[in-house]
Every structure is written in structure tokens, then in C-alpha cells.
Design a protein around this motif. Structure first.
Motif, mmCIF file in Angstrom:
data_model
loop_
_atom_site.group_PDB
_atom_site.id
_atom_site.type_symbol
_atom_site.label_atom_id
_atom_site.label_comp_id
_atom_site.label_asym_id
_atom_site.label_seq_id
_atom_site.Cartn_x
_atom_site.Cartn_y
_atom_site.Cartn_z
ATOM 1 N N CYS B 127 43.244 18.869 17.723
ATOM 2 C CA CYS B 127 42.777 17.473 18.028
ATOM 3 C C CYS B 127 42.437 16.513 17.112
ATOM 4 O O CYS B 127 42.285 17.072 15.689
ATOM 5 C CB CYS B 127 41.522 17.709 18.978
ATOM 6 N N GLN B 128 42.374 15.273 17.201
ATOM 7 C CA GLN B 128 42.012 14.438 16.080
ATOM 8 C C GLN B 128 40.551 14.008 16.074
ATOM 9 O O GLN B 128 39.998 13.678 17.166
ATOM 10 C CB GLN B 128 42.883 12.984 16.272
ATOM 11 N N LEU B 129 39.662 14.223 15.020
ATOM 12 C CA LEU B 129 38.370 13.915 14.875
ATOM 13 C C LEU B 129 38.348 12.936 13.605
ATOM 14 O O LEU B 129 38.661 13.693 12.570
ATOM 15 C CB LEU B 129 37.476 15.067 14.774
ATOM 16 N N ASP B 130 37.811 11.908 13.505
ATOM 17 C CA ASP B 130 37.668 10.921 12.584
ATOM 18 C C ASP B 130 39.006 10.903 11.703
ATOM 19 O O ASP B 130 39.111 10.947 10.586
ATOM 20 C CB ASP B 130 36.594 11.553 11.595
ATOM 21 N N GLY B 131 40.358 10.773 12.651
ATOM 22 C CA GLY B 131 41.254 10.611 11.998
ATOM 23 C C GLY B 131 42.022 11.975 11.268
ATOM 24 O O GLY B 131 43.020 11.913 10.656
ATOM 25 N N VAL B 132 41.220 13.220 11.374
ATOM 26 C CA VAL B 132 41.753 14.283 10.817
ATOM 27 C C VAL B 132 42.293 15.265 12.094
ATOM 28 O O VAL B 132 41.568 15.435 12.928
ATOM 29 C CB VAL B 132 40.680 15.029 10.080
ATOM 30 N N ALA B 133 43.637 16.000 11.767
ATOM 31 C CA ALA B 133 43.854 16.909 12.692
ATOM 32 C C ALA B 133 43.095 18.131 12.465
ATOM 33 O O ALA B 133 42.929 18.648 11.210
ATOM 34 C CB ALA B 133 45.386 17.283 12.446
ATOM 35 N N VAL B 134 42.418 18.674 13.610
ATOM 36 C CA VAL B 134 41.369 19.719 13.589
ATOM 37 C C VAL B 134 41.955 20.926 14.467
ATOM 38 O O VAL B 134 41.995 20.726 15.649
ATOM 39 C CB VAL B 134 40.188 19.322 13.912
ATOM 40 N N PRO B 135 42.283 21.751 13.836
ATOM 41 C CA PRO B 135 42.898 23.102 14.865
ATOM 42 C C PRO B 135 41.646 23.916 15.210
ATOM 43 O O PRO B 135 40.532 23.926 14.962
ATOM 44 C CB PRO B 135 43.330 24.162 13.876
ATOM 45 N N ILE B 136 41.838 24.083 16.678
ATOM 46 C CA ILE B 136 40.873 24.707 17.406
ATOM 47 C C ILE B 136 41.221 26.259 17.494
ATOM 48 O O ILE B 136 42.371 26.591 18.192
ATOM 49 C CB ILE B 136 40.630 24.165 18.944
ATOM 50 N N TYR B 137 40.404 27.316 16.795
ATOM 51 C CA TYR B 137 40.766 28.234 16.934
ATOM 52 C C TYR B 137 40.295 29.375 17.936
ATOM 53 O O TYR B 137 39.223 28.929 18.571
ATOM 54 C CB TYR B 137 40.088 29.066 15.313
ATOM 55 N N ALA B 138 41.047 30.420 18.315
ATOM 56 C CA ALA B 138 40.713 31.023 19.385
ATOM 57 C C ALA B 138 40.001 32.321 19.081
ATOM 58 O O ALA B 138 40.457 33.408 18.666
ATOM 59 C CB ALA B 138 42.167 31.671 20.023
ATOM 60 N N PHE B 139 38.651 32.344 18.991
ATOM 61 C CA PHE B 139 37.872 33.137 18.363
ATOM 62 C C PHE B 139 37.985 34.528 19.402
ATOM 63 O O PHE B 139 37.807 35.467 18.912
ATOM 64 C CB PHE B 139 36.372 32.907 18.363
ATOM 65 N N SER B 140 38.151 34.206 20.509
ATOM 66 C CA SER B 140 38.127 35.562 21.262
ATOM 67 C C SER B 140 39.312 36.340 20.976
ATOM 68 O O SER B 140 39.080 37.606 21.471
ATOM 69 C CB SER B 140 38.429 34.954 22.715
ATOM 70 N N HIS B 141 40.268 36.093 20.377
ATOM 71 C CA HIS B 141 41.324 36.900 20.106
ATOM 72 C C HIS B 141 41.990 36.885 18.624
ATOM 73 O O HIS B 141 43.049 36.759 18.491
ATOM 74 C CB HIS B 141 42.346 37.129 21.010
ATOM 75 N N LEU B 142 41.003 36.460 17.696
ATOM 76 C CA LEU B 142 41.446 35.961 16.440
ATOM 77 C C LEU B 142 41.920 37.124 15.644
ATOM 78 O O LEU B 142 41.262 38.137 15.600
ATOM 79 C CB LEU B 142 40.072 35.403 15.653
ATOM 80 N N ALA B 143 43.247 37.107 15.231
ATOM 81 C CA ALA B 143 43.711 38.014 14.422
ATOM 82 C C ALA B 143 43.814 39.621 15.043
ATOM 83 O O ALA B 143 43.777 40.478 14.562
ATOM 84 C CB ALA B 143 43.089 38.155 12.910
ATOM 85 N N THR B 144 44.013 39.631 16.447
ATOM 86 C CA THR B 144 43.810 41.013 16.979
ATOM 87 C C THR B 144 45.477 40.990 17.309
ATOM 88 O O THR B 144 46.282 40.098 17.515
ATOM 89 C CB THR B 144 43.377 40.936 18.208
ATOM 90 N N PRO B 145 45.821 42.133 17.674
ATOM 91 C CA PRO B 145 47.358 42.592 18.054
ATOM 92 C C PRO B 145 47.739 42.209 19.279
ATOM 93 O O PRO B 145 48.736 41.858 19.606
ATOM 94 C CB PRO B 145 47.130 44.008 18.150
ATOM 95 N N THR B 146 46.488 41.629 20.241
ATOM 96 C CA THR B 146 46.761 41.290 21.510
ATOM 97 C C THR B 146 46.881 39.730 21.653
ATOM 98 O O THR B 146 47.006 39.185 22.693
ATOM 99 C CB THR B 146 45.887 41.639 22.374
ATOM 100 N N VAL B 147 46.809 39.210 20.275
ATOM 101 C CA VAL B 147 46.758 37.331 20.258
ATOM 102 C C VAL B 147 48.039 37.097 20.857
ATOM 103 O O VAL B 147 49.113 37.488 20.939
ATOM 104 C CB VAL B 147 46.804 37.041 18.781
ATOM 105 N N THR B 148 47.620 35.937 21.647
ATOM 106 C CA THR B 148 48.990 35.380 22.377
ATOM 107 C C THR B 148 48.780 33.928 22.157
ATOM 108 O O THR B 148 47.780 33.203 21.924
ATOM 109 C CB THR B 148 48.701 35.685 23.927
ATOM 110 N N THR B 149 49.848 33.100 22.708
ATOM 111 C CA THR B 149 49.881 31.566 22.255
ATOM 112 C C THR B 149 49.755 31.219 23.543
ATOM 113 O O THR B 149 50.597 30.601 24.294
ATOM 114 C CB THR B 149 51.377 31.201 21.794
ATOM 115 N N SER B 150 48.517 30.828 24.168
ATOM 116 C CA SER B 150 48.101 30.489 25.396
ATOM 117 C C SER B 150 48.142 29.138 25.274
ATOM 118 O O SER B 150 47.667 28.469 24.186
ATOM 119 C CB SER B 150 46.629 31.065 25.861
#
Lengths: 184, 150
Positions: B127-150
Motif C-alpha cells: 500500500c502507499q503511505l506518505d507516498g512510500v510503497a509499504v509491503p504488508i508482511y504475512a507474519f502468520s506464515h513468515l518464512a515457513t515451508p507452507t508459505v503461500t501467495t494468498s
């Protein structure tokens, strides 16, 4: 030749495990007392190469090397810990011996599931120790040869250490009971 | 949710409540429901480990959390006196060391969300915040083998 009275016992708060806690760099490592066969005093801690105690030869390495990190620079109270398990023996140079500790089994926790690598085999768990935590080393892993580390066959030139200089931990360190009552 | 409707569409139908924080001065975000709290950084204790980005424990009183080194993953360095963000991953909470700057709560309209330019299974949206692109991290499956691109 293991520590006297070091085996798992049943106390008021339940079964306990007696452990020797040492530091190596940033790590507090707890070694089951059953696997600790002696501690060499500071004057022997600088010994190069293997040492022989009671006709057992202990190849000596830095514990930091085993753990894959750097030892603390300028450790002020280094010791060599003599360990044995299932017929295998090794000595480890540590930065400091923190103490002999008796921990209620109920206070030992497994590593969080986030740790998914080989470390799950290296450490049986951890427990709260003073302001931090201590990792409980698996004794068999501790004395096993390091992968790619070469043979640990005892060379013929092992330095002989007299029994008096290789005292069991229980004779030189007071036992500390880690909050065995904190099980409720 | 309508039959046949994907979860993603369902999630995008509402506004998103985000926790915006920074590491190495870079703004990052996570869904507030994936954040368990913000604490002072108590100092971590090293754990020899072969697990990527998980090499320490941090203690807060009687609680002990594994430390996930998000700064290492992003090749950044935490700035200032660090804070501890408790991330709720599916296998349990974990501590993430973040910059000194206090995180902010932000609500973003779902229509403002867009996928990252470089697909990253750890990033849900940007999303854009103050003109900066900010990634929203998926903490629930951060760097896990089951990570998916939901």
C-alpha cells in the motif's frame, strides 16, 4: 567417574536434572552432570592438544568451535570440561563455568517449534537461568565427532593430568537449585 | 463469504487495520491481528541454529520467545534502541527486532492494496503511505515451508 550424586533424582518438586552450566561466547550451555567427568583448573585450561585423565584420553577443542561461533575475547576464567557419554570422551575449553544447577524436569522446555534444523538434535531444550536462559545440550551430540572435523582418536602425546587436578564439578562448585518449587 | 469466492477477495472487501513499523529506516507493515504486542527489546540470547533467520531466544520475565531476524532476511540493520514486535506466526509467537521508532496503527482501504512488483510469498499486499510503497508482511506464515501467495 561421573559426578557424585548427579543422577536424576526425585525431590519434593518432582524429578530433577543436575547440570553444569558453562558459557562459551554468547551461549549458556547446560551439560548433564552424568556426562561431566571432570573440570580442569585454570592452570590446566591452556593445555594444548588432548589430555589424559585416569587413563582416558580426551581430545580437547573449544566449545565455541563445536557450537559454530566465536569464543569470548579475553575470557577471564577459562576451564576445560571433560565430558563422556556412551564410551565417547571429549574435552571442551569454555570461557567460564557458571555453576552446578539442579533443575526440575517440569521447568525444562523444548526449543520452540520455530527451530526446525539440526539444532533440535543438538539441544534437548532450555530453562530459565538467572536473567537469561541456558540451553541443555544433548550429551551424545556433545561428545560425538564434529562433521568433517577429522578423527578424535587419541594421539600418543596426550598430556597426562593427575586425578587431583581433574576434580569432579561437585567438589569445586556449589550446587544451585533453580527454583524447583516454581512448578505451580 | 459467497460460495466460490476466494478468501483473498473476502479479505479485500473490508478495510485493513495495519501496524506500521520500520527496520533500518524502511517502512513495513503487518496486519494488526498478526501482531501480539510491542515491548522494549530485552536483549537476545544466541542459540546455535541452522534454521534460517532463527538464531536466538529473547526473554521477557518468565516468557521466552524465539527471535526471527527479519532485519537479516531483508538485509537491513536495526536503527536506534530496538523495540520488540511480537509476531503471531502459525506455529507460535516470535520476537522481531525493529527500529526504535514507535509503530503506528493505520487503516487502509482495501482498494488501496496492490500486489508487490516482485512476487514474494512473505508479502500479502503493498500500500502507499506518505507516498512510500509499504509491503504488508504475512507474519502468520513468515518464512515457513507452507508459505503461500494468498
Amino acid at each position: 567417574m561421573s559426578l557424585r550424586g548427579q543422577t536424576k533424582s526425585v525431590a519434593g518438586a518432582g524429578a530433577t536434572e543436575r547440570m553444569l552450566v558453562v558459557t562459551s561466547g554468547p551461549v549458556n550451555l547446560a551439560i548433564s552432570a552424568t556426562a561431566v567427568e571432570g573440570i580442569l583448573p585454570p592452570e590446566e585450561a591452556g593445555a594444548k592438544g588432548p589430555v589424559m585423565v585416569r587413563e582416558i584420553t580426551y581430545p580437547v577443542t573449544n566449545l565455541a568451535q563445536k557450537l559454530g561461533h566465536s569464543s569470548a575475547a579475553g575470557a577471564t576464567d577459562p576451564r576445560i570440561i571433560l565430558c563422556g557419554s556412551r564410551g565417547a570422551h571429549r574435552g571442551f575449553r569454555v570461557d567460564q563455568v557458571l555453576g552446578l544447577t539442579e533443575v526440575a524436569i517440569s521447568l525444562l522446555s523444548p526449543l520452540p517449534p520455530h527451530f526446525t534444523g539440526e539444532e533440535r538434535r543438538w539441544f534437548k531444550g532450555y530453562f530459565l537461568y538467572h536473567e537469561g536462559v541456558a540451553l541443555w545440550a544433548d550429551s551424545d551430540w556433545l561428545v560425538a565427532p564434529d562433521p568433517g572435523g577429522g578423527s578424535l582418536e587419541p594421539p600418543a602425546d596426550a598430556a597426562r593430568i593427575t586425578v587431583e587436578h581433574a576434580k569432579p564439578a561437585g567438589e569445586i562448585i556449589e550446587l544451585e537449585v533453580v527454583d524447583a518449587e516454581r512448578t505451580k | 463469504m459467497l460460495k466460490g469466492q476466494s478468501k483473498q477477495v473476502g479479505e479485500r472487501a473490508a478495510n485493513w487495520s495495519l501496524m506500521v513499523f520500520s527496520i533500518g529506516g524502511r517502512m513495513l507493515a503487518a496486519r494488526t491481528e498478526d501482531v501480539g504486542g510491542i515491548l522494549p527489546w530485552a536483549g537476545s540470547m544466541a542459540v546455535p541454529s541452522r534454521t534460517p533467520y532463527v538464531h536466538a531466544l529473547v526473554r521477557n520475565g518468565e516468557a521466552v520467545l524465539p527471535v526471527f531476524d527479519l532485519a537479516e532476511m531483508l538485509q537491513l540493520h536495526v536503527q536506534g534502541a530496538p523495540m520488540c514486535l511480537v509476531a503471531k506466526r502459525q506455529d507460535g509467537p516470535m520476537a522481531i527486532c525493529i527500529d526504535e521508532a514507535m509503530p503506528k496503527l493505520v487503516t487502509v482501504e482495501s482498494t488501496a492494496l496492490y500486489p508487490p512488483v516482485q512476487p514474494d510469498p512473505n508479502i500479502l499486499w503493498q500500500c502507499q503511505l506518505d507516498g512510500v510503497a509499504v509491503p504488508i508482511y504475512a507474519f502468520s506464515h513468515l518464512a515457513t515451508p507452507t508459505v503461500t501467495t494468498s
